[in-house]
Write a protein that holds these residues in place. Sequence first.
Motif: not given
Length: 70
Positions: A11, A14, A18
């Motif tokens: 995460r 990620e 992003e």
Amino acid sequence: MTSHRPTTLERAYELAREGRCRTVSDIKQALSSEGYDRIQDALYGPKLSADLRKICRENYVPPSGAETVD
């Protein structure tokens, strides 16, 4: 059916990609707000921090209306 929740490390990457997180601290805050725990343990080490910082720099997009400071 159970959904797969990414690991803390997955995460973190990620979030870096992003474009919302500008720093590793931003990533840690986002992970905390998403309910992840043991964040310091998962994101420990100079190589990892440098890698996440680099990805943040390459992908960060300031919110519209925000001034950039260089």
